[in-house]
Each structure stands twice: as C-alpha cells, then as structure tokens.
Enzyme design. Structure first.
Site, PDB file in Angstrom:
ATOM      1  N   ASP A 134       3.223   2.624 -10.828  1.00 57.95           N
ATOM      2  CA  ASP A 134       3.112   2.599  -9.368  1.00 57.95           C
ATOM      3  C   ASP A 134       4.345   3.286  -8.766  1.00 57.95           C
ATOM      4  O   ASP A 134       5.469   3.062  -9.230  1.00 57.95           O
ATOM      5  CB  ASP A 134       3.035   1.129  -8.909  1.00 57.95           C
ATOM      6  CG  ASP A 134       2.769   0.996  -7.422  1.00 57.95           C
ATOM      7  OD1 ASP A 134       2.061   1.854  -6.866  1.00 57.95           O
ATOM      8  OD2 ASP A 134       3.265   0.018  -6.818  1.00 57.95           O
ATOM      9  N   GLY A 167       4.979  -4.701   1.967  1.00 58.86           N
ATOM     10  CA  GLY A 167       5.779  -5.876   2.330  1.00 58.86           C
ATOM     11  C   GLY A 167       5.156  -6.642   3.486  1.00 58.86           C
ATOM     12  O   GLY A 167       3.961  -6.532   3.752  1.00 58.86           O
TER      13      GLY A 167
HETATM   14  P1  13P Z   1       2.288  -5.331  -0.745  1.00 56.42           P
HETATM   15  O1  13P Z   1       3.536  -5.900  -1.339  1.00 56.42           O
HETATM   16  O2  13P Z   1       2.386  -5.177   0.744  1.00 56.42           O
HETATM   17  O3  13P Z   1       1.064  -6.101  -1.138  1.00 56.42           O
HETATM   18  O4  13P Z   1       2.126  -3.846  -1.283  1.00 56.42           O
HETATM   19  C1  13P Z   1       2.139  -3.617  -2.662  1.00 56.42           C
HETATM   20  C2  13P Z   1       1.991  -2.159  -2.936  1.00 56.42           C
HETATM   21  O5  13P Z   1       1.401  -1.424  -2.177  1.00 56.42           O
HETATM   22  C3  13P Z   1       2.603  -1.634  -4.166  1.00 56.42           C
HETATM   23  O6  13P Z   1       2.456  -0.273  -4.292  1.00 56.42           O
END
Ligand code: 13P
Length: 283
Positions: free
Chosen positions: A81, A179
């Site tokens: 990611d 976040g």
């Molecule tokens: P969130 O922490 O807002 O759920 O987002 C996670 C994310 O998009 C990781 O790439």
C-alpha cells in the site's frame, strides 16, 4: 490462495461488490484478518504500507505472510500500500507480494504517468498487479485526517492516465481522506459515476474509515471495487483494550489475553466491513 489484485477486482467489478484492503501494522494482525476472511467466505487484501514495513518487520515475517496467503481457503492478495520508493516496490516484488501500489501523487501529472508506467511494466513482467493513483487523497495512512480531499481526481485525465500507464486499478480522490474525517465525509458521487464510466479498470476508495455504511454501498454501486480501511480497525482495537483494562481494574493482564483482545476486536471489525462491502460469501 494467493491471487493478484487484477484477478479479485475484475471479479468484484462483475459481481458489483468491493474487496476490503485492511492495513496490517504488525505481525499479530495477520491471523485475525485471514480468520475473518475465511469465516465470511470473502476475498481479502492484506494491505501493508511502505511506512509500516518496519513495524510489520517485513524482512523477518514476509515468508509467514506469503505462506498464510497461499494456504488460506479464500482468495488473498498481498498488496504493497502506498509504495513511495523504488526500493519498497522492489522489496515487495522480491518478497512475493501479488500486488503493489505506486503512489506518484507528489509528482507532476506527466511524471506520475511516466513512473507509474515504468513500475506497472516491471510488476507485470513478474505477474504482479499495480494500482495507481490520480488526484491527491488527503491525510496520512497512519495519521491525521483533514477536512476535505486535497485535490479531486480530474475526470479529463482518467482515460489518458489509465491507457498510458497500464494500471490494473485506479485510486481516486472524490472527497475521501485518510485517517479521521474532520466533519462529515462529503463524497462526490456524480464525479465517481463519471470516473467509473471513463475508467477501463476497477476503482479504489482509500480512506474508508468514517464513511457511513450507506455511502459505502452507494460508492460500490457506482463502481468502487476495493476499499482501504485502517483507522476504524485501530479505533475498535483501542476500545476493546480500554474496556478490558477497565474491567481488570488495576489487576494483572497477561500478554496473551491482551493480544487476544486486540485480535478478536480486529477480526470482528473486518467481518462487519466485509458484510457492508458485499464481499462476504463471494469467495
Ligand atoms: P483509513 O485509515 O482512513 O481507513 O484509510 C486507510 C487507507 O486508505 C490506507 O491506504
């Protein structure tokens, strides 16, 4: 079984559901994530951000992660990611990840295309999928949210970007942020529908935490096939541990009991999300 992102997302697109990409930030997260997927008979994406490589201890744990994905009774993607550097992309390919995301949003549009194509070609040459991003999603994968998306995906650039880069999936910025959201999320569904019509590849929604179940369902109905989710898992683990500690009332907490509290809360959250995303029962 270990599968590519392209494979699970093409199925998701045909079946009109989204597959959850749940970020793991340590080795303890692996087992509850796969248990959740098997319990829900759902495909799943193990999301490991470049910024979490050290926390997860990739050099030591990648054989366990890849082996567990291969042995699982449901389709599992192991995805890098927000790969930001060539080093992380090469590490992921060498460790046997089945998908990588290259986040080139800090570059100009032209350099985003050039670099993303270069890494997509490299990933494809070893049978690995690549996710690209167009527009800038605000907040950090492991930190502060912001009030609005930094920079929405430019609809006019979608088709040329997908065609020129050869990406297998496209992360979009439609009001989603990483976040905690400050205020209510305000997803631009009209923009999403237009992007979906312009994109030949499945779409990805980052910043899943904080979005309502109804908005998730609407986003999926309009073409979102992958949803990244982390902060919400973290919040449930925090609440579970907090409740456990209060119950203990200054008593001694065994490390195993603390770990189980965390793992059970994570598993429960993942299972709930799989039902909302529509991937439960699709493995
Ligand atoms: P969130 O922490 O807002 O759920 O987002 C996670 C994310 O998009 C990781 O790439």
């Amino acid at each position: 079984m270990l599968v590519t992102l392209k494979d699970v997302l093409e199925r998701a697109k045909r079946g009109n559901y989204a597959v959850g990409a749940f970020n793991i930030t340590n080795g303890l997260c692996l087992s509850p994530l796969l248990k959740a997927a098997e319990a829900q008979r759902s495909p799943v994406i193990i999301n490991i951000a470049e910024i979490s490589f050290e926390d997860v201890d990739i050099p030591r744990l990648y054989p366990a992660i890849i082996h567990s994905a291969k042995e699982a009774t449901v389709p599992v993607v192991v995805n890098l990611d927000h790969g930001l550097t060539e080093k992380a992309l090469m590490t992921a390919l060498r460790c046997g990840f089945s998908s990588v995301m290259f986040d080139a949003t800090k570059y100009s549009y032209e350099d985003n295309i050039r670099l993303t194509k270069q890494y997509a070609d490299m990933a494809h040459s070893v049978g690995v999928s690549l996710e690209g991003e167009l527009g800038v999603i605000g907040g950090s994968e492991a930190g502060e949210g912001v009030a609005v998306a930094a920079n929405y995906t430019d609809l006019r650039k979608v088709r040329p970007y997908v065609d020129a880069t050869g990406v297998d999936a496209l992360a979009v910025s439609i009001g989603n942020v990483h976040g905690f959201y400050k205020g209510e999320p305000d997803l631009q569904f009209d923009l999403l529908a237009d992007i979906a019509a312009a994109s030949a590849v499945p779409l990805v929604l980052h910043g899943g935490s904080g979005i309502s179940d109804d908005d998730f369902r609407k986003a999926v109905s309009l073409g979102i096939c992958k949803i990244n989710f982390y902060t919400g898992s973290s919040v449930s683990v925090f609440h579970a541990l907090n409740a456990y500690m209060k119950e203990l009332n200054d008593g001694y907490a065994d490390m195993a009991a603390i770990s189980w509290t965390m793992m059970n809360a994570f598993q429960k959250t993942v299972e709930e999300r799989m039902q909302v995303f529509g991937s439960a029962g699709k493995a």
